[in-house]
Scaffold this active site. Structure first.
Site, PDB file in Angstrom:
ATOM      1  N   ARG A  46       0.843  -1.191   0.000  1.00  0.00           N
ATOM      2  CA  ARG A  46       0.000   0.000   0.000  1.00  0.00           C
ATOM      3  C   ARG A  46       0.882   1.245   0.000  1.00  0.00           C
ATOM      4  O   ARG A  46       0.561   2.256  -0.611  1.00  0.00           O
ATOM      5  CB  ARG A  46      -0.936   0.006   1.228  1.00  0.00           C
ATOM      6  CG  ARG A  46      -1.703   1.324   1.369  1.00  0.00           C
ATOM      7  CD  ARG A  46      -2.743   1.329   2.470  1.00  0.00           C
ATOM      8  NE  ARG A  46      -2.434   0.518   3.624  1.00  0.00           N
ATOM      9  CZ  ARG A  46      -1.584   0.852   4.597  1.00  0.00           C
ATOM     10  NH1 ARG A  46      -0.916   2.003   4.552  1.00  0.00           N
ATOM     11  NH2 ARG A  46      -1.394   0.052   5.624  1.00  0.00           N
ATOM     12  N   TYR A  98     -16.757  17.997 -14.714  1.00  0.00           N
ATOM     13  CA  TYR A  98     -17.190  16.607 -14.615  1.00  0.00           C
ATOM     14  C   TYR A  98     -18.154  16.424 -13.439  1.00  0.00           C
ATOM     15  O   TYR A  98     -17.904  16.918 -12.334  1.00  0.00           O
ATOM     16  CB  TYR A  98     -15.954  15.717 -14.457  1.00  0.00           C
ATOM     17  CG  TYR A  98     -16.249  14.294 -14.080  1.00  0.00           C
ATOM     18  CD1 TYR A  98     -17.168  13.523 -14.793  1.00  0.00           C
ATOM     19  CD2 TYR A  98     -15.601  13.710 -13.005  1.00  0.00           C
ATOM     20  CE1 TYR A  98     -17.435  12.219 -14.424  1.00  0.00           C
ATOM     21  CE2 TYR A  98     -15.856  12.395 -12.636  1.00  0.00           C
ATOM     22  CZ  TYR A  98     -16.786  11.665 -13.349  1.00  0.00           C
ATOM     23  OH  TYR A  98     -17.044  10.373 -12.988  1.00  0.00           O
ATOM     24  N   ASP A 170      -7.523  20.058 -13.870  1.00  0.00           N
ATOM     25  CA  ASP A 170      -7.848  18.714 -14.342  1.00  0.00           C
ATOM     26  C   ASP A 170      -7.492  18.672 -15.824  1.00  0.00           C
ATOM     27  O   ASP A 170      -8.139  19.304 -16.651  1.00  0.00           O
ATOM     28  CB  ASP A 170      -9.340  18.430 -14.125  1.00  0.00           C
ATOM     29  CG  ASP A 170      -9.729  17.004 -14.518  1.00  0.00           C
ATOM     30  OD1 ASP A 170      -9.027  16.405 -15.355  1.00  0.00           O
ATOM     31  OD2 ASP A 170     -10.762  16.511 -14.022  1.00  0.00           O
ATOM     32  N   LYS A 195      -8.505   7.449 -18.706  1.00  0.00           N
ATOM     33  CA  LYS A 195      -8.880   7.957 -20.016  1.00  0.00           C
ATOM     34  C   LYS A 195      -7.707   7.897 -20.993  1.00  0.00           C
ATOM     35  O   LYS A 195      -7.253   6.821 -21.333  1.00  0.00           O
ATOM     36  CB  LYS A 195      -9.449   9.375 -19.864  1.00  0.00           C
ATOM     37  CG  LYS A 195     -10.491   9.518 -18.721  1.00  0.00           C
ATOM     38  CD  LYS A 195     -11.667   8.566 -18.853  1.00  0.00           C
ATOM     39  CE  LYS A 195     -12.842   8.898 -17.947  1.00  0.00           C
ATOM     40  NZ  LYS A 195     -12.573   8.889 -16.505  1.00  0.00           N
TER      41      LYS A 195
END
Length: 379
Positions: A46, A98, A170, A195
């Site tokens: 992690r 978004y 972004d 994306k």
């Protein structure tokens, strides 16, 4: 290095054990230590993973930043950034953004005492008027999702730096190939790596790139403490996708421009939103701050008929109706019921997002097939 070389080589070395040219998938949860606290830089997966480390270094290089930090999703990255702030802090965000970003801000972090303002940032003067002593961050998308508006990053950065406010961009729609916000004055760049970075619709991931050492240290702490980390298989897939980012983005942009030009002259199409069209209000700004116009566009049909818009979306053969964007295959999305459904209807319409808007993620297929698909679907 130029961009295409960085995409393939930056931050990436052959595996020191075997010489493998592709970064191995380190599918392990823990690492053997020689003595308590004495190890080879890795303790627990992690906290660190070698596959993730290589990806983070590669992403930092692509955005011309010092620190790359990856998360389990784009919203995981957004969550980490918002955790930098305290109750009472105010965040100003562009009103066209978004739907998931709006949702996490309003329905999650507003409950913990952060306050949010959503305003049009097409004109930087709007930001000057909205800033208060409580404003700690400005969050922008450019081009915006889904109306493809352009925000002048440099002009916004001048304002935020004067006021000691952090600027987050972004950069998902543009990708690092088309735009590097850190070079234009932004403090933090965030991506949905799902994306264009991944590019093949086969993984979900988020990424942050920045230069500030102290903020990076805090974000790395949040990454480990809160645990929204990507797995090594996903990191491998995004690393593989990035190797063709530059050639994919070139084809996405070439195809999208031809699709936008076709739609703009179609007798049944009303408005087309694509910064590559010369009549787009942000066209000149896009030419200044981007290296191309990207693969995303939106359009509306004349008559503003919802049944007709649905008929068109159901009629596509090459464009697939689905959430997401940025894959090699062309996608069609209905923002009002899919990606932006979490934004109330009155807010959507106030920002210009009609229920009949259709968003296209133009893929890298043969352009003749894409145009033919649009022709038969629209009729």
């Amino acid at each position: 290095m130029k961009f295409g070389t960085k995409a393939i080589h930056a931050g990436i070395e052959p595996d020191p054990t075997t010489g493998a040219i592709m970064t191995p998938i380190y599918q392990t949860s823990t690492y053997v230590q020689e003595s308590p606290g004495k190890h080879k830089g890795y303790e627990y997966a992690r906290t660190q993973n070698p596959t993730r480390t290589v990806l983070q270094n590669n992403l930092a290089a692509l955005e011309n930043g010092k620190h790359g930090i990856c998360y389990a999703s784009g919203l995981g990255a957004t969550d980490a950034i918002l955790k930098l702030f305290k109750p009472g802090d105010e965040i100003i965000a562009s009103s066209d953004l978004y739907g998931g970003t709006y949702r996490i801000m309003v329905r999650v972090f507003q409950e913990f005492g952060l306050t949010f303002k959503f305003i049009s940032l097409d004109d930087p003067a709007n930001l000057e008027a909205a800033i208060t002593p409580a404003t700690k961050m400005v969050w922008i998308e450019t081009p915006t999702n889904p109306l493809l508006r352009l925000v002048d990053i440099t002009a916004i950065a001048v304002i935020t730096k004067q006021r000691g406010i952090r600027l987050v961009v972004d950069n998902t729609f543009a990708s690092p190939y088309l735009q590097n916000p850190l070079d234009l004055g932004a403090d933090i760049v965030v991506h949905s790596a799902t994306k264009y970075l991944g590019g093949h619709s086969d993984t979900v991931m988020g990424a942050i790139v920045l230069n500030d050492d102290e903020i990076a240290k805090r974000l790395e702490f949040i990454q480990n403490a809160c645990g929204a980390v990507p797995g090594p298989q996903d990191c491998f897939l995004v690393l593989r996708g990035i190797k063709t980012l530059h050639v994919r983005m070139q084809r996405h942009g070439e195809n999208a421009l031809q699709v936008a030009q076709y739609l703009a002259q179609h007798p049944k199409v009303g408005q087309v939103y694509y910064p590559g069209l010369t009549d787009h209000p942000g066209h000149e700004l896009a030419k200044r701050q981007m290296r191309g116009f990207g693969g995303m566009l939106s359009f509306e049909l004349k008559g503003d008929s919802m049944p007709e818009a649905v008929r068109v979306m159901e009629s596509f053969h090459v464009f697939s109706l689905g959430e997401s964007l940025g894959g090699v295959e062309s996608l069609c999305t209905h923002p009002a019921s899919m990606t932006h459904a979490s934004i109330p209807k009155e807010e959507r319409e106030k920002n210009g997002l009609k229920d009949t808007l259709i968003r296209l993620s133009v893929g890298i297929e043969d352009i003749a097939d894409l145009i033919q698909d649009l022709e038969q679907a629209i009729g």
